[in-house]
Design an enzyme around this catalytic site. Structure first.
Site, short mmCIF file in Angstrom:
data_model
loop_
_atom_site.label_atom_id
_atom_site.label_comp_id
_atom_site.label_asym_id
_atom_site.label_seq_id
_atom_site.Cartn_x
_atom_site.Cartn_y
_atom_site.Cartn_z
N GLY A 104 -1.92 4.69 -4.52
CA GLY A 104 -1.96 3.46 -5.30
C GLY A 104 -0.84 3.26 -6.29
O GLY A 104 -0.56 2.13 -6.70
N TYR B 28 0.84 -1.20 0.00
CA TYR B 28 0.00 0.00 0.00
C TYR B 28 0.87 1.25 0.00
O TYR B 28 2.05 1.22 0.37
CB TYR B 28 -0.97 0.01 1.18
CG TYR B 28 -0.35 0.30 2.54
CD1 TYR B 28 -0.28 1.61 3.02
CD2 TYR B 28 0.14 -0.72 3.34
CE1 TYR B 28 0.26 1.88 4.27
CE2 TYR B 28 0.69 -0.46 4.58
CZ TYR B 28 0.75 0.85 5.05
OH TYR B 28 1.30 1.12 6.28
N CYS B 29 0.26 2.35 -0.44
CA CYS B 29 0.92 3.65 -0.47
C CYS B 29 -0.17 4.72 -0.39
O CYS B 29 -1.32 4.43 -0.05
CB CYS B 29 1.76 3.81 -1.73
SG CYS B 29 0.81 3.69 -3.26
N THR B 30 0.16 5.95 -0.71
CA THR B 30 -0.80 7.04 -0.55
C THR B 30 -2.00 6.90 -1.48
O THR B 30 -3.15 6.89 -1.03
CB THR B 30 -0.11 8.39 -0.81
OG1 THR B 30 1.03 8.50 0.04
CG2 THR B 30 -1.07 9.55 -0.53
N ILE C 231 -4.14 4.49 0.40
CA ILE C 231 -4.67 4.90 1.70
C ILE C 231 -5.85 5.86 1.53
O ILE C 231 -6.86 5.76 2.25
CB ILE C 231 -3.57 5.58 2.54
CG1 ILE C 231 -2.44 4.60 2.82
CG2 ILE C 231 -4.14 6.11 3.85
CD1 ILE C 231 -1.17 5.27 3.36
#
Length: 246
Positions: free
Chosen positions: A189, A185-187, A213
């Site tokens: 995608g 996961y990241c901010t 997120i």
């Protein structure tokens, strides 16, 4: 729920682009005419953008971009602020829209890595395993300083200094992930989509968190997540209700 006068959008799309420089001129001209600020990155592998301005102007720009069939599937994530969080407008052509320094990793030329909807992830975290009974581990693909603002409970954090460090970090920790369901996961995608491709190539059972997120906040309210989500503008960090952290 809307709160503030300025609409902020972020989105990306891996799609092959052969006309990046001409596209750069067109997108910059329209964004400037509409009074938008933020950053748009273009590369042969796609587009990545963060823009803000009055809602009608932002949505006009997005509608015009989507009129190009290559961008028809763009789905911007929205949040609101009381003031413009960007100082200026930048539209740039780069080698990659998110730098990994792995030329063979081209999401625009390969099947997309499995994408996990936020609601499904929340359910898996509630029950403590995936639907096949495997342990679920959350793998944060952001830089260490971003993780310090907030992360999923118990997430793996390799303290990356930059995203291009990810493949080397994976090589060092691959054995720890074997037999588990890894959710990168990241901010928003983009990083976890590239990361999931590399995880798959290493023979791991991997997913990307669809929309990152920010989409998880929007769909679930932030269950199993603590703190805020760092964003690269003057708001600095967003709470699970997508408002700036005080």
């Amino acid at each position: 729920m809307q709160s503030g006068a300025i609409l902020n959008i972020s989105c990306y799309l891996f799609v092959s682009l052969a006309d990046t420089h001409a596209l750069r001129e067109r997108l910059h001209t329209r964004a400037e005419a509409l009074g938008l600020k933020g950053t748009v990155l273009l590369a042969e592998e796609g587009i990545n953008l963060f823009l803000a301005g009055p809602a009608p102007a932002v949505r006009t720009w997005v509608d015009e971009l989507r009129a190009d069939a290559r961008f028809a599937s763009l789905t911007p994530k929205e949040s609101w602020s009381d003031s413009q969080p960007f100082q200026r407008l930048k539209v740039k052509v780069k080698h990659e829209i998110i730098r990994m320094n792995r030329p063979t990793v081209r999401p625009d030329q390969a099947p997309r890595a499995p994408a996990l909807p936020p609601a499904t992830l929340a359910r898996w975290l509630d029950q403590g395993h995936d639907d096949e009974g495997r342990e679920v581990v959350m793998l944060d693909t952001r830089n260490g300083f971003e993780v310090d603002h907030g992360a999923f409970d118990g997430a793996i954090d390799w303290r990356l200094h930059k995203f291009s460090d990810f493949p080397e970090a994976l090589a060092a920790h691959r054995e720890e992930l074997l037999g588990k369901t890894v959710v990168s996961y990241c901010t928003g995608g983009i990083r976890c989509e590239k990361a999931a491709m590399v995880l798959e190539a290493e023979g791991l059972h991997a997913w990307q968190l669809d929309g990152g997120i920010l989409k998880y906040f929007e769909d679930t309210g932030g269950k199993h997540y603590h703190g805020g989500c760092f964003v690269f503008d003057e708001r600095e960090s967003l709470a699970p209700d997508l408002r700036p952290v005080s």
